[in-house]
Design a protein around this motif. Sequence first.
Motif, short mmCIF file in Angstrom:
data_model
loop_
_atom_site.label_atom_id
_atom_site.label_comp_id
_atom_site.label_asym_id
_atom_site.label_seq_id
_atom_site.Cartn_x
_atom_site.Cartn_y
_atom_site.Cartn_z
N GLY A 64 -1.81 2.66 -11.05
CA GLY A 64 -1.21 3.01 -12.47
C GLY A 64 -0.37 4.38 -12.51
O GLY A 64 0.45 4.72 -11.68
N GLN A 65 -1.09 5.25 -13.34
CA GLN A 65 -0.54 6.73 -13.32
C GLN A 65 -1.08 7.72 -12.43
O GLN A 65 -0.67 8.79 -12.78
N SER A 66 -1.95 7.33 -11.71
CA SER A 66 -2.60 8.00 -10.72
C SER A 66 -1.83 8.02 -9.28
O SER A 66 -2.46 7.83 -8.16
N VAL A 67 -0.42 8.02 -9.44
CA VAL A 67 0.36 8.12 -8.26
C VAL A 67 1.07 9.07 -8.21
O VAL A 67 1.97 9.46 -9.13
N ASP A 68 1.12 9.96 -7.32
CA ASP A 68 1.81 11.26 -7.30
C ASP A 68 2.81 11.44 -5.96
O ASP A 68 3.55 12.55 -5.94
N LYS A 69 2.91 10.28 -5.41
CA LYS A 69 3.98 10.10 -4.25
C LYS A 69 4.27 8.56 -4.19
O LYS A 69 3.47 7.90 -4.88
N PRO A 70 5.12 8.27 -3.47
CA PRO A 70 5.46 6.78 -2.95
C PRO A 70 4.22 6.26 -2.77
O PRO A 70 3.55 6.76 -1.78
N LEU A 71 3.90 4.96 -3.04
CA LEU A 71 2.65 4.21 -2.81
C LEU A 71 2.44 3.93 -1.35
O LEU A 71 1.33 4.14 -0.84
N ILE A 157 0.64 -10.62 5.07
CA ILE A 157 1.90 -10.66 5.34
C ILE A 157 2.85 -9.52 4.43
O ILE A 157 3.62 -8.73 5.21
N SER A 158 2.66 -9.44 3.30
CA SER A 158 3.38 -8.56 2.39
C SER A 158 2.83 -7.02 2.69
O SER A 158 4.01 -6.04 2.44
N GLY A 163 4.49 -1.58 3.25
CA GLY A 163 3.69 -0.33 3.23
C GLY A 163 2.57 -0.09 2.18
O GLY A 163 1.94 0.83 2.32
N TYR A 164 2.27 -0.96 1.33
CA TYR A 164 1.37 -1.08 0.11
C TYR A 164 1.20 -2.36 -0.15
O TYR A 164 2.14 -3.45 0.30
N PHE A 165 0.41 -2.94 -0.95
CA PHE A 165 0.28 -4.28 -1.44
C PHE A 165 1.17 -4.27 -2.65
O PHE A 165 0.68 -3.72 -3.76
N PRO A 166 2.30 -5.03 -2.70
CA PRO A 166 3.01 -5.15 -3.59
C PRO A 166 2.61 -6.32 -4.68
O PRO A 166 3.23 -7.32 -4.96
N GLY A 174 -2.30 -6.46 -8.53
CA GLY A 174 -1.44 -5.21 -8.99
C GLY A 174 -1.03 -4.43 -7.89
O GLY A 174 -1.71 -4.89 -6.79
N ASP A 175 0.06 -3.52 -7.77
CA ASP A 175 0.25 -2.62 -6.62
C ASP A 175 -1.00 -1.62 -6.41
O ASP A 175 -1.53 -1.25 -7.38
N MET A 176 -1.06 -1.70 -5.07
CA MET A 176 -2.17 -0.83 -4.62
C MET A 176 -2.08 -0.35 -3.16
O MET A 176 -1.15 -0.78 -2.75
N PRO A 177 -2.59 0.83 -2.76
CA PRO A 177 -2.44 1.35 -1.61
C PRO A 177 -2.89 0.27 -0.49
O PRO A 177 -3.79 -0.45 -0.66
N ALA A 178 -2.12 0.39 0.79
CA ALA A 178 -2.54 -0.53 1.70
C ALA A 178 -3.91 -0.57 2.22
O ALA A 178 -4.67 -1.57 2.48
#
Length: 187
Positions: A64-71, A157-158, A163-166, A174-178
Amino acid sequence: MKSVELTANNRYLHCVRFEPESTVKATIVIAAALGVKQRFYQPIARWLSEQGYRVITFDYYGIGQSVDKPLKQIKSDIIDWAELDITSVLDYAQSCQKGAPLIWLAHSLGGQIVAMAHNANKIDKMVTIASGTGYWLKASKQVRWTSWLLWYFAAPISTPIAGYFPGKRLNMVGDMPAAAMKQWSRW
């Protein structure tokens, strides 16, 4: 409703604090399920605030909003969420308390990992919702199928490709760090 930014442990956490208009009965921290953004919990947070509770919602680092750089550059995993993010949020909640009890209201993962926070003893009461074992073979047939598809096809696969889970693009979680997705799949 007030946005709060926590930057402890070299991590950026976005929180939202809802203050009641009356005397505070207790401080409630709402801990999200895996991949669920704090925005999902804002209607219940508003309602609880109207009932006299101070409520704090937050996004785990990389959600969510706790992202300060590319995921794809965020290396956070679920243990980091417990040991670092929850610890920071509990410290913040305690600083807001002013003598009121601290309640942990957790959905799924938020109830499963809170015990890994070194300061979980600050919690006076805890309510968990759907914080079961997470073991997919004990779930309904639909959830078993979706889980199998997620963990044995979509995630392996994705995640390396993106480079992260799309998850948003795949309409799964939801999107999240790998690292968090790999850890969850392994568990």
